[in-house]
Design an enzyme around this catalytic site. Sequence first.
Site, mmCIF file in Angstrom:
data_model
loop_
_atom_site.group_PDB
_atom_site.id
_atom_site.type_symbol
_atom_site.label_atom_id
_atom_site.label_comp_id
_atom_site.label_asym_id
_atom_site.label_seq_id
_atom_site.Cartn_x
_atom_site.Cartn_y
_atom_site.Cartn_z
ATOM 1 C CG ASN A 110 -1.784 1.222 1.328
ATOM 2 O OD1 ASN A 110 -2.408 1.616 0.334
ATOM 3 N ND2 ASN A 110 -1.867 1.833 2.501
ATOM 4 C CG HIS A 112 -0.277 6.067 4.463
ATOM 5 N ND1 HIS A 112 -1.656 6.070 4.462
ATOM 6 C CD2 HIS A 112 0.110 6.913 5.452
ATOM 7 C CE1 HIS A 112 -2.089 6.870 5.430
ATOM 8 N NE2 HIS A 112 -1.033 7.380 6.044
ATOM 9 C CB SER A 139 5.156 4.897 4.175
ATOM 10 O OG SER A 139 5.603 5.829 5.117
ATOM 11 C CG ASP A 148 -2.676 3.274 6.668
ATOM 12 O OD1 ASP A 148 -2.721 2.705 5.559
ATOM 13 O OD2 ASP A 148 -3.413 4.221 6.961
HETATM 14 C C1 GAR Z 1 -2.337 9.128 -2.903
HETATM 15 O O1 GAR Z 1 -1.879 10.337 -2.361
HETATM 16 C C2 GAR Z 1 -2.156 7.993 -1.902
HETATM 17 O O2 GAR Z 1 -0.999 8.119 -1.135
HETATM 18 C C3 GAR Z 1 -3.395 8.165 -1.077
HETATM 19 O O3 GAR Z 1 -4.411 8.410 -2.026
HETATM 20 C C4 GAR Z 1 -3.851 9.157 -3.092
HETATM 21 C C5 GAR Z 1 -4.280 8.550 -4.410
HETATM 22 O O4 GAR Z 1 -3.942 9.387 -5.484
HETATM 23 N N1 GAR Z 1 -3.666 6.988 -0.305
HETATM 24 C C6 GAR Z 1 -4.048 7.011 0.981
HETATM 25 O O5 GAR Z 1 -4.276 8.050 1.575
HETATM 26 C C7 GAR Z 1 -4.210 5.657 1.624
HETATM 27 N N2 GAR Z 1 -4.536 5.780 2.997
HETATM 28 P P1 GAR Z 1 -4.099 8.875 -6.995
HETATM 29 O O6 GAR Z 1 -5.524 8.380 -7.179
HETATM 30 O O7 GAR Z 1 -3.814 10.093 -7.825
HETATM 31 O O8 GAR Z 1 -3.076 7.793 -7.223
#
Ligand code: GAR
Length: 190
Positions: A110, A112, A139, A148
């Site tokens: 994942n 994060h 991360s 997480d």
């Molecule tokens: C990213 O910033 C990722 O790190 C976050 O969602 C976004 C997806 O962006 N994930 C989390 O917060 C997981 N807890 P994207 O759709 O443009 O790839």
Amino acid sequence: MPQKRLAVLFSGQGSNLESLLKTLHRYTFNGTTLNVVLTLTNKPTAGGIEKSRSYGIEPVVIDHTWFESREAFDGAVVEAIHKAQVDLVVLAGFMRILTPVFTQQVNAINLHPSLLPLFKGANAIKESYEAEVKEAGVSVHVVSEELDGGAIVLQEAFVKEVGMSYEAFEAKIRAIEHQLLPKAVIKLLC
Ligand code: GAR
């Protein structure tokens, strides 16, 4: 030549899905060729759907609202993953809390947007921007039963500049994400 099969799961705009497709899909690293064979979303309106199509991959849509429980949704996702016979599942903005139905059956990582274990959960960018910390970052971790909470695969930090705007902070996180997630996949599979 060895081949490794990847699934990418997403819920939103899919910028990380796009970076994976752009930098890994059909490329060979250390003699191993990577192929994204499955893209899957729980959101029928996710921007990532078009991004996947632009690489010739029709995403599987499994809308979580079709299911009565988290376990039932996870069961359907696990079935699609098993059918695709993948070596690794990458959660790239897949905004679901996963049950043991998923975590005990699937080898997944994942992405994060914080320096875990700080700022777990869905609002990590805002929380790390607002917190009085000198560093922020991104991360990639192994998916475990704890939200997480699995082992870190890679982390990258940056110094929070004094007076940095939220927009600049978020852009920095996104730029790191687009590099770090492909690197983590190569580290694990190639
Ligand atoms: C990213 O910033 C990722 O790190 C976050 O969602 C976004 C997806 O962006 N994930 C989390 O917060 C997981 N807890 P994207 O759709 O443009 O790839």
